[in-house]
Design a protein around this motif. Structure first.
Motif, short mmCIF file in Angstrom:
data_model
loop_
_atom_site.label_atom_id
_atom_site.label_comp_id
_atom_site.label_asym_id
_atom_site.label_seq_id
_atom_site.Cartn_x
_atom_site.Cartn_y
_atom_site.Cartn_z
N THR A 302 24.36 -22.89 -7.13
CA THR A 302 23.15 -22.24 -7.67
C THR A 302 23.13 -20.73 -7.50
OG1 THR A 302 21.82 -22.39 -5.64
CG2 THR A 302 21.82 -24.31 -7.11
N ASP A 303 23.74 -20.20 -6.43
CA ASP A 303 23.52 -18.80 -6.04
C ASP A 303 22.02 -18.52 -5.95
OD1 ASP A 303 23.95 -16.20 -5.27
OD2 ASP A 303 24.61 -15.49 -7.24
N HIS A 304 21.28 -19.48 -5.40
CA HIS A 304 19.84 -19.34 -5.18
C HIS A 304 19.58 -18.05 -4.41
CE1 HIS A 304 15.74 -20.76 -4.22
NE2 HIS A 304 15.98 -20.38 -2.97
N ALA A 305 18.93 -17.08 -5.09
CA ALA A 305 18.75 -15.75 -4.50
C ALA A 305 17.28 -15.34 -4.59
CB ALA A 305 19.62 -14.73 -5.23
N PRO A 306 16.47 -15.78 -3.63
CA PRO A 306 15.04 -15.49 -3.67
C PRO A 306 14.73 -14.04 -3.31
CG PRO A 306 15.60 -16.70 -1.68
CD PRO A 306 16.85 -16.63 -2.49
N HIS A 307 13.71 -13.49 -3.99
CA HIS A 307 13.22 -12.14 -3.71
C HIS A 307 11.70 -12.15 -3.76
CE1 HIS A 307 17.12 -10.19 -3.78
NE2 HIS A 307 17.40 -10.76 -4.94
N PRO A 308 11.05 -11.34 -2.92
CA PRO A 308 9.59 -11.25 -3.00
C PRO A 308 9.16 -10.56 -4.29
CG PRO A 308 10.44 -9.61 -1.48
CD PRO A 308 11.60 -10.48 -1.86
N HIS A 309 7.90 -10.75 -4.63
CA HIS A 309 7.35 -10.26 -5.89
C HIS A 309 7.61 -8.77 -6.10
CE1 HIS A 309 4.55 -10.01 -9.26
NE2 HIS A 309 3.94 -9.01 -8.65
N GLU A 310 7.43 -7.97 -5.06
CA GLU A 310 7.54 -6.53 -5.21
C GLU A 310 8.96 -6.07 -5.50
OE1 GLU A 310 7.37 -7.47 -0.73
OE2 GLU A 310 6.36 -8.11 -2.59
N ASP A 311 9.97 -6.89 -5.16
CA ASP A 311 11.35 -6.51 -5.42
C ASP A 311 11.79 -6.81 -6.84
OD1 ASP A 311 11.45 -5.69 -2.84
OD2 ASP A 311 12.91 -7.17 -2.15
N LYS A 312 10.98 -7.55 -7.57
CA LYS A 312 11.30 -7.87 -8.95
C LYS A 312 10.29 -7.30 -9.94
CE LYS A 312 15.07 -10.43 -9.51
NZ LYS A 312 16.15 -10.06 -10.45
N ASP A 313 9.06 -7.15 -9.52
CA ASP A 313 8.01 -6.66 -10.42
C ASP A 313 8.02 -5.13 -10.40
OD1 ASP A 313 5.92 -6.56 -12.18
OD2 ASP A 313 4.38 -6.99 -10.70
N CYS A 314 9.07 -4.54 -10.96
CA CYS A 314 9.23 -3.09 -10.98
C CYS A 314 10.16 -2.74 -12.14
CB CYS A 314 9.81 -2.60 -9.65
SG CYS A 314 11.38 -3.39 -9.20
N GLU A 315 10.47 -1.47 -12.30
CA GLU A 315 11.36 -1.09 -13.39
C GLU A 315 12.75 -1.67 -13.15
OE1 GLU A 315 11.26 2.46 -10.51
OE2 GLU A 315 9.91 0.89 -11.27
N TRP A 316 13.48 -1.86 -14.25
CA TRP A 316 14.77 -2.54 -14.22
C TRP A 316 15.72 -1.93 -13.19
CZ3 TRP A 316 16.86 -6.84 -16.66
CH2 TRP A 316 18.25 -6.99 -16.53
N ALA A 317 15.89 -0.64 -13.21
CA ALA A 317 16.90 0.01 -12.36
C ALA A 317 16.62 -0.19 -10.87
CB ALA A 317 16.97 1.50 -12.68
N ALA A 318 15.36 -0.31 -10.50
CA ALA A 318 14.99 -0.44 -9.09
C ALA A 318 14.93 -1.89 -8.64
CB ALA A 318 13.64 0.23 -8.84
N ALA A 319 15.00 -2.83 -9.54
CA ALA A 319 14.80 -4.24 -9.20
C ALA A 319 16.01 -4.82 -8.47
CB ALA A 319 14.53 -5.05 -10.47
N ALA A 320 15.74 -5.76 -7.58
CA ALA A 320 16.80 -6.48 -6.89
C ALA A 320 17.49 -7.44 -7.85
CB ALA A 320 16.22 -7.25 -5.71
#
Length: 428
Positions: A302-320
């Motif tokens: 799976t490569d299950h790779a969880p991230h909190p909301h703030e690490d994904k809800d941002c502009e593309w370049a800064a996102a995890a």
């Protein structure tokens, strides 16, 4: 522990049979079984599989418990039909010592939703400069056999050779995150037409393929085992196919999302589609499906790779980078491989249970559904169809690329050594 009678299930997709569980083991498999006082699970029309095994999971604990913990991650695993997961080493602190891998291993034992086998780091701190305590991790209570710097590539050929030589002594395997770092500096997505149109830094296929080519040659030279994590390009498939034709001891995995999604989705600039390695082209997806079907790619991970909301809800370049995947993996494989006719359910069991357990040496997992074997089982309602709602996930994170998408199949029951961890789609 009381007896459980699973009645009328299609074992590995075959003819309906009854399966009787007594304690932690399967007592009998056949037609018309009965057992006085047994708990009966009516499974007509459903498919019974051996418990799934994921060779590539990020549980984040210790250090990033805001993303996931061993408890929440193993609950997500049980929800997805998994009875064993291998936890990657890129935690804080890094799992590069016996102490850290034993901590993760014991947390898995305490929570009891699935078995957790830690993966040890190849190099100290994932820095690629000095071998970690591979022998000590192997000899620890965790008994580590798989080593990976996943998230980073072991790009130094001398270090990679030494790691392959070291693990050979005890039958271990090095799982490589194939990414030449100099070729991916500033990369944001797959290099191609879409990246050019969007003006995003391109991630060339050769960055993956060049490392795989080097490492299979190193494995051949040393006579050791190498495993390729999250293979994603058609070119990588051809290299692995060539290596296997030479008798090189290489195995490879593919993720569900690389079997379904393409780089066209990045046009939305939605960071939920940002992942490492990146989503590739339709041509790559087709090649990956064919390679999984013909055995060039050995397993699904799976490569299950969880991230909190703030690490994904941002502009593309800064996102995890990364996606959760434990709770949707089997549904994606049903859509991409079973409903397309590329695999039957026995083939799914091979690639999601038998082979990953064999590669990772997961004792008691990936065993046949037959009398005397451990009762690690997964029951799937293959007729179900529904849209994905991450609000119902057991995982602590919600960064799924499938939100609102209709997918087939639903895991209804999971048993770990005869103990139900999921009943009627609900965690126990």
């Amino acid at each position: 522990m009381s007896k459980i009678l699973i009645r009328g299930a299609k074992v590995l997709g075959g003819e309906p049979q009854d399966v009787l569980i007594d304690g932690a083991v399967i007592e009998a498999v056949g037609a018309g079984l009965s057992a006085e006082g047994a708990e009966v699970v009516e499974a007509a029309g459903k498919v019974l599989l051996p418990g799934l095994v994921d060779l590539h999971t990020h549980l984040r604990e210790p250090g990033r418990e805001d993303s996931e913990t061993v408890l929440t991650g193993t609950r997500a695993a049980a929800s997805g039909g998994y009875t064993a997961v291998f936890a990657m080493a890129n935690t804080f602190p890094v799992a590069d010592t016996a102490g850290v891998v034993e901590q993760v291993y014991r947390l898995g034992q305490e929570h009891g939703y699935c078995d957790v086998q830690p993966i040890g780091a190849v190099t100290v701190g994932l820095e690629g400069r000095k071998l970690a305590e591979l022998g000590a991790m192997h000899e620890s209570a965790a008994g580590v056999t798989v080593f990976s710097d996943d998230g980073k590539c072991v790009d130094d050929a001398v270090i990679m050779r030494r790691a392959l030589e070291y693990v050979k002594a005890f039958g271990g395997v090095v799982a490589q995150h194939a990414q030449e770092p100099r070729l991916t500096e500033g990369a944001q997505m797959n290099e191609g037409v879409v990246s050019a149109e969007l003006g995003l830094g391109g991630w060339p296929a050769v960055a993956e393929e060049s490392i795989i080519a080097r490492d299979v040659l190193l494995a051949e030279h040393v006579g050791s085992r190498v495993h390729i994590c999250h293979l994603s390009t058609a070119g990588s498939v051809e290299i692995v196919r060539w290596a296997k034709s030479r008798g090189i001891d290489v195995t490879a995995e593919v993720t569900p999302h690389h079997l379904l999604l393409t780089d066209e989705l990045v046009r939305s600039y939605n960071p939920v589609y940002k992942v490492n390695p990146p989503l590739r082209t339709e041509r790559d997806v087709h090649a990956l499906r064919e390679a999984l079907a013909d055995g060039t790619i050995d397993i699904v991970a799976t490569d299950h790779a969880p991230h909190p909301h703030e690490d994904k809800d941002c502009e593309w370049a800064a996102a995890a980078m990364g996606m959760v995947g434990l709770e949707t993996a089997l549904s994606v494989i049903q859509e991409t491989m079973v409903e397309t006719g590329l695999l039957d359910w026995a083939g799914v069991a091979s690639r999601m249970s038998f082979k990953p357990a064999l590669i990772g040496q997961a004792k008691g997992h990936g065993r046949p559904v037959s009398a005397g074997e451990p009762a690690n089982l997964t029951l799937v309602d293959t007729e179900y169809r529904g849209s994905v709602d991450p609000a119902g996930f057991a995982s602590r994170s919600r960064n799924t690329p499938y939100e609102g998408r209709e997918l087939p199949g639903r895991v209804t029951h999971t048993w770990l050594r005869g103990k139900a961890t999921l009943v009627d789609g609900k965690l126990t």
